[in-house]
Design an enzyme around this catalytic site. Structure first.
Site, mmCIF file in Angstrom:
data_model
loop_
_atom_site.group_PDB
_atom_site.id
_atom_site.type_symbol
_atom_site.label_atom_id
_atom_site.label_comp_id
_atom_site.label_asym_id
_atom_site.label_seq_id
_atom_site.Cartn_x
_atom_site.Cartn_y
_atom_site.Cartn_z
ATOM 1 N N HIS A 133 66.431 53.528 -32.284
ATOM 2 C CA HIS A 133 65.605 54.056 -33.038
ATOM 3 C C HIS A 133 64.496 54.795 -32.296
ATOM 4 O O HIS A 133 64.252 54.265 -31.116
ATOM 5 C CB HIS A 133 65.188 53.144 -34.189
ATOM 6 C CG HIS A 133 64.154 51.899 -33.322
ATOM 7 N ND1 HIS A 133 64.882 50.916 -32.743
ATOM 8 C CD2 HIS A 133 62.939 51.641 -33.359
ATOM 9 C CE1 HIS A 133 63.936 50.014 -32.420
ATOM 10 N NE2 HIS A 133 62.555 50.562 -32.775
ATOM 11 N N ASP A 177 60.409 54.990 -33.222
ATOM 12 C CA ASP A 177 59.442 54.509 -34.068
ATOM 13 C C ASP A 177 59.008 55.040 -35.170
ATOM 14 O O ASP A 177 58.633 56.229 -35.108
ATOM 15 C CB ASP A 177 58.331 53.663 -33.163
ATOM 16 C CG ASP A 177 58.575 52.588 -32.354
ATOM 17 O OD1 ASP A 177 59.637 51.881 -32.457
ATOM 18 O OD2 ASP A 177 57.606 52.284 -31.372
ATOM 19 N N HIS A 186 64.882 53.869 -28.461
ATOM 20 C CA HIS A 186 64.944 52.661 -27.528
ATOM 21 C C HIS A 186 65.635 51.493 -28.390
ATOM 22 O O HIS A 186 65.756 51.779 -29.552
ATOM 23 C CB HIS A 186 63.451 52.157 -27.247
ATOM 24 C CG HIS A 186 62.583 51.937 -28.434
ATOM 25 N ND1 HIS A 186 61.856 52.820 -28.818
ATOM 26 C CD2 HIS A 186 62.342 50.795 -28.878
ATOM 27 C CE1 HIS A 186 61.199 52.145 -29.913
ATOM 28 N NE2 HIS A 186 61.319 51.183 -29.798
ATOM 29 N N ARG A 236 52.755 45.805 -29.794
ATOM 30 C CA ARG A 236 52.908 47.224 -29.569
ATOM 31 C C ARG A 236 51.558 47.951 -30.229
ATOM 32 O O ARG A 236 51.103 47.423 -31.163
ATOM 33 C CB ARG A 236 54.163 47.570 -30.409
ATOM 34 C CG ARG A 236 54.427 49.028 -30.230
ATOM 35 C CD ARG A 236 55.394 49.491 -31.357
ATOM 36 N NE ARG A 236 54.860 49.761 -32.420
ATOM 37 C CZ ARG A 236 55.857 49.908 -33.504
ATOM 38 N NH1 ARG A 236 57.160 49.821 -33.622
ATOM 39 N NH2 ARG A 236 55.257 49.915 -34.780
#
Length: 309
Positions: A103, A105, A263, A278
């Site tokens: 995906h 983000d 990623h 994150r």
């Protein structure tokens, strides 16, 4: 007059032929010299994902202070909870799911984050690597007839299922309560956005593919056609020659260009704890090759992120 000390030059060592570089000779924080920040950002644009070792001094506050040098932090997530004391920090915690699906983000909103900054907090004794793929190189390597097709394609992205999920539901009585609670929170507000399959990178002018597991359908195609074409393009993106795999160590931090990558968090660490924090930075609304901006169908993401103009 006292001579002003020059900031030491960072080192940049490629981690893979298609994507990735390891950055050295720098201690990250909110007090970096402007020329160091510029060099880090250029390395990011050149290599799509960059890695830093030995950043043990960083905590959430230090990570956030450094992030602000690169851009404007978004809220942690449009729907999922941040840390109680840090509205911009999202815990990626194996207790609540594993992001083991390719995906980019937050593509289910119109203002896709530009940059993601991920710091190791708790690592398993084995496994738990993350792999990135270069969506710019994947597009560049498409045959010309396929480029002509995808340049005009649009896709609907949505958060209709769990961040790390491959199935929409589990057997009654067989669902992990923490994971199910996280899934419901993730879907607590519906978002659907129509993005071009090929976007123009706002800084480099490169063309990149906007796909990944939030894609629900390709506009104007049947479900069977969507599946076939989506898999064809995804296979191009995630071809091993187009990826780099990072085995996390304590003190590591990774930064990736969310406009040019996908990623995948490899779930090969059994039931061992794994937690990373994150922070994402505000991006723009993607623009197609013919200058048309992405369009939200459902949901307003203005609370989540400003627009990076």
């Amino acid at each position: 007059m006292t001579a002003q000390l020059e900031a030491p030059e960072i080192t940049v060592a490629k981690a893979g032929g298609a994507i990735g570089a390891v950055i050295g000779n720098v201690q990250l924080g909110g007090d970096l010299a402007p020329e160091t920040v510029t060099a880090i950002r250029q390395a990011l644009l050149d290599h799509k994902v960059i890695f830093f070792r030995e950043q043990h001094h960083l905590d959430d506050a230090g990570q956030l202070a450094f992030a602000k040098l690169l851009g404007t932090p978004t809220l942690a997530h449009p729907t999922s909870k941040s840390l109680d004391d840090a509205a911009n920090v999202l815990p990626i915690d194996s207790d609540y799911g594993k992001a083991n699906s390719w995906h980019t983000d937050v593509t289910f909103v119109d203002r896709i984050p530009a940059i993601s900054i991920l710091r190791a907090v708790t690592l398993p004794p084995y496994g738990g690597a993350t792999t990135w793929a270069n969506t710019v190189a994947a597009y560049a390597n498409l045959p010309e007839p396929l480029k002509a097709l995808v340049d005009r394609l649009w896709a609907v992205h949505s958060n209709v299922y769990d961040y790390a999920g491959h199935a929409d539901e589990g057997r009654i009585g067989g669902v992990d309560v923490k994971v199910e609670t996280h899934r419901k929170q993730f879907q607590s507000k519906l978002f659907e956005t129509e993005h071009p399959v090929v976007r123009i990178h706002p800084e480099t002018g490169e063309r990149s593919l906007v796909l990944g597991h939030f894609v629900r359908r390709l506009v104007g195609l049947s479900s069977a056609e969507t599946t076939a074409l989506f898999q064809l393009l995804q296979n191009r993106i995630t071809n091993l020659d187009n990826t780099v795999r990072w085995q996390w160590q304590p003190g590591d931090l990774a930064i990736w260009d969310n406009r040019a990558t996908q990623h995948y968090g490899v779930a090969d660490y059994d039931d061992q704890p794994r937690r990373l924090h994150r922070i994402t930075l505000a991006g723009d609304v993607p623009v197609s090759v013919d200058g048309v901006r992405s369009t939200p169908r459902t949901g307003d993401a203005t609370h989540f992120s400003s627009l990076d103009n």
